[in-house]
Design a protein around this motif. Structure first.
Motif, PDB file in Angstrom:
ATOM      1  N   ALA A  99       1.099  -0.903   0.459  1.00 23.69           N
ATOM      2  CA  ALA A  99       0.334  -0.259  -0.278  1.00 23.69           C
ATOM      3  C   ALA A  99       0.557   1.353   0.146  1.00 23.69           C
ATOM      4  O   ALA A  99       2.485   1.359   0.502  1.00 23.69           O
ATOM      5  CB  ALA A  99      -0.561  -0.259   1.604  1.00 23.69           C
ATOM      6  N   SER A 134      -2.546  -4.145  -0.215  1.00 22.31           N
ATOM      7  CA  SER A 134      -3.878  -4.102  -0.565  1.00 22.31           C
ATOM      8  C   SER A 134      -3.815  -4.847  -1.745  1.00 22.31           C
ATOM      9  O   SER A 134      -3.196  -4.729  -2.248  1.00 22.31           O
ATOM     10  CB  SER A 134      -3.849  -2.568  -0.546  1.00 22.31           C
ATOM     11  N   VAL A 136      -5.196  -4.209  -5.218  1.00 22.01           N
ATOM     12  CA  VAL A 136      -5.588  -3.468  -6.487  1.00 22.01           C
ATOM     13  C   VAL A 136      -6.828  -3.864  -7.480  1.00 22.01           C
ATOM     14  O   VAL A 136      -7.220  -2.728  -8.315  1.00 22.01           O
ATOM     15  CB  VAL A 136      -4.207  -3.249  -6.598  1.00 22.01           C
ATOM     16  N   GLU A 137      -6.527  -5.054  -8.272  1.00 21.56           N
ATOM     17  CA  GLU A 137      -6.923  -5.760  -8.663  1.00 21.56           C
ATOM     18  C   GLU A 137      -8.217  -6.942  -8.189  1.00 21.56           C
ATOM     19  O   GLU A 137      -7.201  -7.768  -7.481  1.00 21.56           O
ATOM     20  CB  GLU A 137      -6.156  -6.137 -10.317  1.00 21.56           C
ATOM     21  N   ALA A 151      -7.711   2.788   0.042  1.00 15.36           N
ATOM     22  CA  ALA A 151      -7.736   1.807  -0.276  1.00 15.36           C
ATOM     23  C   ALA A 151      -8.998   0.794  -0.245  1.00 15.36           C
ATOM     24  O   ALA A 151      -9.801   0.879   0.330  1.00 15.36           O
ATOM     25  CB  ALA A 151      -6.716   1.032   0.200  1.00 15.36           C
TER      26      ALA A 151
END
Length: 527
Positions: A99, A134, A136-137, A151
């Motif tokens: 992150a 985190s 992210v996809e 996030a």
């Protein structure tokens, strides 16, 4: 186990036990398995849902704890928590990265898409975060269910009953955490809330009856909550074919040898063989000052005494034709232990055994040639659940609310050499501490409260005369499970009374101090 079961896979989180406790608060059985558990062992629990715990690692670390990704294909409702969310996203085709800004502590989650997990919850959730990576996809089929300003904080695939949150709903700081977990366990998994003390007692007693048959059992009784509840459960199943052995190791508390016998026999109706081996133990402890050596001596001598008494009991039963035998002609008898669920969880470490801070005294090291088979009726319970079961069994509060007492007894509260004189001094001081805390109405609110005798002498004045006597430390701590603890700010008046009584009534002590160290960095006991 015929109740609904939630399996929790442990990825090394410090809160995994707390997840299990939260689920059980809904009267639903939960079991913690290491994330490395085989698919077969997970299926053997007949789970109706799976929770993936948090953990300290990144999914990309070479030594990160790993589960078989096939666990995500069971077709069962699954909830990922923190690392569990990242594990779910990573292995289902999503992407996890470090992150830009680590989230630790209080945060607010905006619910972007409501689902069964968030049913009845507000659009903004007050949560507690602890993560450096985190998502992210998203994996195929998932949608973003919640976000913070930093996030993605929740994802879901409702078609597959797969949900994940980046925060820790199991901790008290996540205000709606209990309701979220309840939504998952009761609504999404469809668990039956029937795992109650009464249900546990009935099923356990029946299981013990089948397990023991017409055999006999022996219980190592300490007088504490765990061994007492275990003994009462087994006694309910097999009656007087259970014999409890209570050993005086010379370092019990004041009048404890007599009090425990009275409680166990008269109040609980147990058959108790009491063995006063105090001289034997104290002779072995003479001149010993090293804490680990003390513990090992007490453990070794206990095993020897218990072995001798168990062998004698079995010989008497054999002589009277009361023992069963297997096909090979071997005696069949059972050993009852008060093992609790935290002991079971900690013995299945995700990353291997942790460093030994101090060895623990128990009867787990009993010699194999005793030929006793093990019964551990409480191995699925936490301490508070043991007390609930004890109350449903009708056991008296004075037994159930007894504060934990270490296996080596006062030996780990006498710093330095153990002598009969120093044992008596500490017994008298400790009795004052406990009696005054009870008188103040604080005993049930405190995890442990006791006195410690230090090998430090100091000058004092009593009756215009110089004294040179020992120092006594008073210790009182709050704790949920003994793993961590905070010192208790006892009222000054209570401390004043304790100090005054000890100095005036206990010959050999002229100074009292109060221990204000938490665990960590200290331990609850001094040795």
């Amino acid at each position: 186990m015929d109740s609904s079961t939630i399996v929790i896979l442990d990825f090394g989180a410090q809160y995994t036990q707390l997840i299990a406790r939260r689920v059980r608060e809904f009267n639903v059985f939960s079991v913690v398995l290491p994330c490395t558990a085989s698919l077969e062992s997970i299926r053997a629990q007949n789970p109706i849902g799976i929770i993936l715990s948090g953990g300290p690692s990144s999914v990309y670390d070479a030594d990160a704890p790993k589960a078989d990704p096939a666990v995500l294909k069971f077709g069962l409702p699954t909830l990922g928590i923190c690392y569990g969310m990242q594990f779910m996203a990573h292995h289902l085709g999503g992407k996890v990265t470090p992150a830009d800004k680590r989230e630790y502590g209080d945060a607010v989650v905006d619910v972007k898409k409501t689902n069964k997990l968030f049913a009845g919850l507000p659009a903004k959730l007050d949560v507690w975060m602890s993560h450096g990576d985190s998502v992210v996809e998203l994996p195929a089929g998932f949608v973003i269910a919640g976000e913070t300003h930093n996030a993605i904080s929740s994802i879901a695939d409702e078609k597959r009953n797969m949900y994940a949150v980046q925060w820790h709903p199991e901790v008290a700081h996540s205000k709606q955490g209990t309701e979220l977990l309840k939504n998952f366990v009761l609504n999404i998994c469809g668990a039956k809330a029937d795992w109650t003390p009464a249900h546990f007692i009935t099923s356990t007693v029946e299981a013990i009856k089948k397990q023991v048959g017409d055999g006999h059992a022996i219980c190592a009784l300490s007088g504490g909550v765990d061994s007492a509840v275990a003994a009462v459960l087994v006694s309910r199943a097999i009656g007087d074919r259970l014999t409890c052995i209570f050993v005086n190791n010379g370092v019990l508390r004041k009048n404890e040898f007599e009090q425990v016998q009275n409680n166990m026999r008269k109040k609980l109706g147990l058959k108790v063989v009491a063995v006063d081996a105090s001289k034997r133990f104290l002779s072995q402890l003479g001149g010993i000052t090293d804490p680990e050596t003390k513990r090992k001596i007490i453990g070794r001598e206990f095993i020897t005494v218990f072995d001798d008494e168990a062998a004698r009991i079995l010989a008497d039963q054999e002589k009277n034709g009361e023992l069963q035998h297997d096909a090979a002609g071997n005696e069949i008898a059972w050993l009852v232990q008060g093992t609790l669920y935290p002991d079971v969880i900690e013995s299945s470490s995700v990353k291997g055994p942790s460093q030994t801070i101090k060895s623990h005294h128990n009867v787990g090291g009993l010699p194999e040639n005793m030929k006793l088979k093990l019964i551990e009726p409480l191995r699925d319970l936490f301490k508070d659940e043991v007390r609930r079961v004890g109350r449903d069994l009708g056991m008296p509060e004075e037994v159930l609310e007894r504060q934990p007492f270490p296996g080596p007894g006062l030996a780990v509260r006498i710093v330095g050499e153990i002598t009969p004189e120093r044992v008596e001094i500490l017994q008298n001081a400790d009795d004052i501490v406990v009696s005054e805390i009870k008188k103040a109405g604080l005993y049930k609110q405190i995890w442990q409260s006791f006195a410690v005798l230090l090998p430090v002498k100091s000058v004092g004045v009593m009756g215009d005369q110089r004294t040179y006597a020992y120092t006594c430390a008073v210790r009182a701590v709050h704790s949920d499970d003994g793993m961590t603890a905070d010192w208790v700010p006892l009222p000054y008046e209570v401390l004043k009374t304790i100090s005054s009584r000890i100095v005036n009534e206990v010959r050999g002590i002229n100074r009292v101090v109060y221990d204000i160290t938490s665990k960590p960095p200290g331990t609850i006991e001094w040795e």
